[in-house]
Design a protein around this motif. Structure first.
Motif: not given
Length: 498
Positions: A280-298
């Motif tokens: 079975e597949p993993a329960k979820a994917w986690l995408t990490r990014a940074s916003g326009p002002d550098g703020e972290p996004i998950e």
């Protein structure tokens, strides 16, 4: 919730969704639309300030113009049915604004002058080598050499792969240099000697087998496609500009609840959580990014669609442990610069070089590789510009470290290609647009590299890869693959079979 291009991502942004689409070019928007139409929650993340990718717009001298792709190939549909781009445009409610270009066709600039491109040709390969419009370009010697193709036995000691070698062996150097190279370089940003014939001319080698010659194969394919028309007119456009396709895709995505976030740079996307069973597949994917002002996004999601440019895509996939091959196995991307000139000159009303000019090898007096006389090519644009006002678009391949052409250089190139001395005082607007990461996706070996990568990504549950670099050159290939695979992907997610 949908954000305007460039809008910041606030602290209340959702952290869970069904699908994260990385990249808001046409491939990403099409994939997002397919997923959302099947009831999935979708978030699109785009690093630049706005969606659309190579289908973009700018305003020059008060006229809204395409700054990237300005047409689409009409091939690709089943016989009697529209191709993939026209079908998508129709589905978006824009069927009545699909337009054909002026059938006058384009010209080719040769070292010894300019001539209209032959009518019965495919990528410059003539179907009737002794026709007057071919002979004027090749001369009698070149035309007679090309005609020998009709009498030479069709021997194959190896699989037919590179287009240039086929043309050279069957029709000779004149056809290759004076017809095929200018068109292939202008359309696919690559030499025909490294271009895969199966990518740029599907069915050509099969037709050679049945017809017994290259010219016969060209005529057969033209007959099959119903494109016995002027060179360069086997394309379509949208009244008002191709960017209307992106606007319609965004509107449709918003209608189905897609959340669009621009100015967000994705740093990683990986499966997390332990599966209930090995199969079975993993329960979820986690995408990490940074916003326009550098703020972290998950963002947590059930699946991820990678719809980026090829270098970004390879980086994201490599971080997942997918073998993308040696970095130097992928050709370095080129930079293409488009110079747009808007000027007042009634002499251009006669379209002295048809809808544009492609530049052959050996022309030293011109730096541009092609010129599109946009107001001659598209009647809607001529109406928008007004009497005596014209839009010219020149394309340049920029080598690393090379300076961009100046406005004076672009105007001088346009003068030479159009056979008219254009007055700098007549210019009403000018703009440059640079497109980086413009890889020729039709080169020999590219399909094999892509298939090797996709064989691994297909084995990763919840992961889909779309975009020009995996689909092939042009909107037709990009849209066709993205619609098909994203629809299947969304269905499997929706029904829990993925």
């Amino acid at each position: 919730m949908s954000l305007e291009p460039g809008a910041p991502v606030g602290p209340g942004a959702p952290v869970e969704t069904d699908v994260v689409v990385i990249g808001a070019g046409v491939a990403g928007l099409v994939a997002a639309r397919e997923c959302a139409r099947k009831g999935l929650r979708v978030v699109v993340l785009e690093a630049s300030s706005g969606p659309g990718g190579f289908v973009a717009t700018h305003e020059v001298a008060g006229i809204r113009l395409d700054s990237g792709a300005e047409s689409f190939a009409t091939r690709g549909g089943e016989k009697g049915k529209p191709g993939p781009v026209a079908s998508l445009i129709s589905d978006l409610g824009l069927a009545d604004v699909i337009v054909a270009p002026n059938p006058r066709g384009a010209w080719v600039q040769l070292p010894d002058g300019a001539q209209p491109l032959p009518k019965l040709s495919l990528l410059g390969i003539p179907g009737a080598p002794l026709a007057d419009d071919v002979r004027r370009i090749l001369g009698w010697r070149g035309a007679l050499r090309a005609q020998l193709d009709r009498y030479m036995p069709l021997l194959r000691v190896r699989p037919e792969t590179d287009l240039g070698d086929i043309v050279l062996r069957r029709m000779g150097r004149a056809v290759l240099d004076r017809l095929v190279t200018p068109i292939v370089a202008g359309v696919h940003s690559a030499s025909p000697m490294v271009v895969d014939v199966h990518a740029v001319a599907p069915g050509l080698t099969k037709a050679m087998t049945t017809q017994g010659s290259l010219s016969g194969a060209v005529l057969a394919l033209l007959e099959e496609r119903g494109t016995k028309v002027k060179a360069g007119s086997a394309v379509g456009g949208i009244d008002g500009g191709m960017f209307r396709l992106v606007e319609a895709l965004i509107a449709d995505c918003e209608k189905f609840g897609v959340e669009m976030r621009t100015g967000v740079r994705v740093e990683s996307a990986a499966p997390v959580g332990e599966p209930a069973a090995p199969s079975e597949p993993a329960k979820a994917w986690l995408t990490r990014a940074s916003g326009p002002d550098g703020e972290p996004i998950e963002i947590s999601s059930r699946a991820v669609v990678v719809a980026t440019s090829f270098r970004s895509g390879l980086s994201l996939l490599g971080a997942l442990g997918i073998d993308t091959g040696a970095a130097d196995a992928w050709p370095e991307p080129a930079s293409v610069e488009l110079a747009t000139i808007v000027l007042d000159d009634a002499r251009l009303d006669t379209a002295p070089r048809g809808t544009g000019v492609l530049v052959a090898e050996g022309v030293r007096s011109v730096r541009a590789k092609a010129l599109t006389h946009a107001t001659a090519k598209w009647s809607w644009l001529a109406t928008a510009a007004g009497p005596g006002r014209h839009v010219l678009r020149l394309s340049y391949t920029i080598a690393p470290g090379a300076a961009s052409p100046t406005q004076a250089q672009a105007l001088a190139d346009a003068s030479r290609l159009l056979g008219l001395e254009l007055d700098p005082a007549s210019v009403r607007g000018f703009d440059f647009t640079t497109w980086n990461d413009s890889l020729a996706f039709a080169t020999v070996g590219h399909r094999k590299r892509v298939d090797a990568v996709l064989s691994e990504t297909d084995a990763v549950p919840g992961l889909l890869v779309v975009g020009a670099w995996v689909a092939g050159t042009g909107l037709a290939a990009t849209v066709a693959r993205s619609r098909t695979v994203a629809s299947d992907f969304a269905y499997e997610l929706r029904t829990g079979t993925l």
